[in-house]
Write an enzyme that holds these catalytic residues in place. Structure first.
Site, short mmCIF file in Angstrom:
data_model
loop_
_atom_site.label_atom_id
_atom_site.label_comp_id
_atom_site.label_asym_id
_atom_site.label_seq_id
_atom_site.Cartn_x
_atom_site.Cartn_y
_atom_site.Cartn_z
N GLY A 1 28.38 -13.26 -37.25
CA GLY A 1 29.78 -13.69 -37.14
C GLY A 1 30.66 -12.78 -37.99
O GLY A 1 30.85 -11.60 -37.68
N ILE A 2 31.13 -13.33 -39.09
CA ILE A 2 32.04 -12.62 -40.00
C ILE A 2 31.41 -11.31 -40.50
O ILE A 2 32.11 -10.33 -40.75
CB ILE A 2 32.43 -13.57 -41.16
CG1 ILE A 2 33.30 -14.71 -40.58
CG2 ILE A 2 33.15 -12.84 -42.28
CD1 ILE A 2 33.45 -15.93 -41.46
N ASP B 1 26.60 -27.12 -32.65
CA ASP B 1 27.04 -26.98 -34.03
C ASP B 1 25.85 -27.39 -34.89
O ASP B 1 25.34 -28.51 -34.75
CB ASP B 1 28.23 -27.94 -34.22
CG ASP B 1 28.73 -28.04 -35.63
OD1 ASP B 1 28.01 -27.62 -36.58
OD2 ASP B 1 29.84 -28.55 -35.80
N ILE B 2 25.41 -26.52 -35.77
CA ILE B 2 24.17 -26.77 -36.54
C ILE B 2 24.28 -28.01 -37.43
O ILE B 2 23.26 -28.63 -37.76
CB ILE B 2 23.79 -25.51 -37.37
CG1 ILE B 2 22.29 -25.48 -37.68
CG2 ILE B 2 24.64 -25.38 -38.62
CD1 ILE B 2 21.79 -24.13 -38.17
N SER C 1 24.40 -13.48 -40.01
CA SER C 1 25.13 -12.19 -40.06
C SER C 1 25.88 -11.81 -38.78
O SER C 1 26.53 -10.77 -38.75
CB SER C 1 24.20 -11.01 -40.43
OG SER C 1 23.91 -11.01 -41.80
N GLY D 1 33.09 -19.70 -41.11
CA GLY D 1 31.94 -19.76 -40.20
C GLY D 1 31.03 -20.95 -40.44
O GLY D 1 31.50 -22.05 -40.78
N VAL D 2 29.74 -20.73 -40.30
CA VAL D 2 28.78 -21.82 -40.42
C VAL D 2 28.74 -22.34 -41.86
O VAL D 2 28.52 -23.54 -42.10
CB VAL D 2 27.39 -21.37 -39.89
CG1 VAL D 2 26.72 -20.36 -40.78
CG2 VAL D 2 26.49 -22.57 -39.67
N ASP D 3 28.99 -21.47 -42.82
CA ASP D 3 29.02 -21.86 -44.24
C ASP D 3 30.11 -22.92 -44.46
O ASP D 3 29.86 -23.98 -45.07
CB ASP D 3 29.30 -20.59 -45.06
CG ASP D 3 29.04 -20.73 -46.55
OD1 ASP D 3 28.47 -21.76 -46.95
OD2 ASP D 3 29.41 -19.81 -47.30
#
Ligand code: AR6
Length: 173
Positions: free
Chosen positions: A123-124, A10-11, A121, A32-34
């Protein structure tokens, strides 16, 4: 490839001077990551994004903006907006390249030495993973060569498929 490290994690848990976020043009957060970055970093990141929005009206696809990193183990978050995959005929590859390049521009401007990238880009936004990894590795390898101040780039894969792809592609270099 000496300065480029592949990590499966996990970043938000990986320490680096800057963490890259796969944001959207609104800069107001998302999934997502956001979502993970805003959750872990706390509200100061969103407050700074809102200031940027007020000033320049968000962030276009392929561009990037920088904020502080709140509670994350980092000093900065670089928010870039990758393209949403449509059919491959809407400049998607070039826009993904531009998104990574825009991050390197901010890395240079801020004298950043260590940075973690997610797989923008993929993922979603549904960009095909192998093509995205090939583009990411090409731009990142070049970016590291062009900026000797960079000491370390973490390629942080969250899903197994991306991790395997990067592992394979990095072995080919
Ligand atoms: N750490 C590292 N990588 C992650 C994490 C995490 N915590 N969570 C997901 N990933 P995505 P996009 C990986 O969907 O495709 C948001 O709603 C994930 O496995 O986060 O660029 C934004 O607001 C994938 O490989 O971003 C935009 O609206 C990669 O991060 C939209 O999604 C990117 O997946 C952007 O879509």
């Amino acid at each position: 490839m000496g300065k480029i490290t592949l990590i499966k994690d996990d970043i938000t848990k990986v320490t680096a001077e800057a963490i890259v976020n796969a944001a959207n043009s609104s800069l107001l957060g998302g999934g997502g990551v956001d979502g993970a970055i805003h959750r872990a970093g706390g509200p100061t990141i969103l407050a700074e994004c809102q200031k940027i929005r007020a000033h320049q009206g968000g962030c276009r696809v392929g561009e990037a903006v920088i904020t502080t990193a709140g509670k994350l183990p980092a000093s900065y978050v670089i928010h870039t907006v990758g393209p949403r995959w449509q059919d491959g005929h809407h400049d998607e590859e070039n826009l993904l390249k531009k998104a990574y390049l825009s991050c390197f521009k901010l890395i240079e401007e801020h004298g950043i030495k260590t940075v973690s990238f997610p797989n923008i880009s993929t993922g979603i936004y549904h960009f095909p993973k192998e093509s995205a990894a090939t583009i990411a590795l090409a731009v990142i390898t070049q970016g590291v060569q062009d900026n000797p101040g960079i000491e370390k780039v973490n390629l942080v894969c969250f899903d197994e498929e991306n991790y395997r792809l990067y592992f394979k592609l990095m072995g080919e270099h």
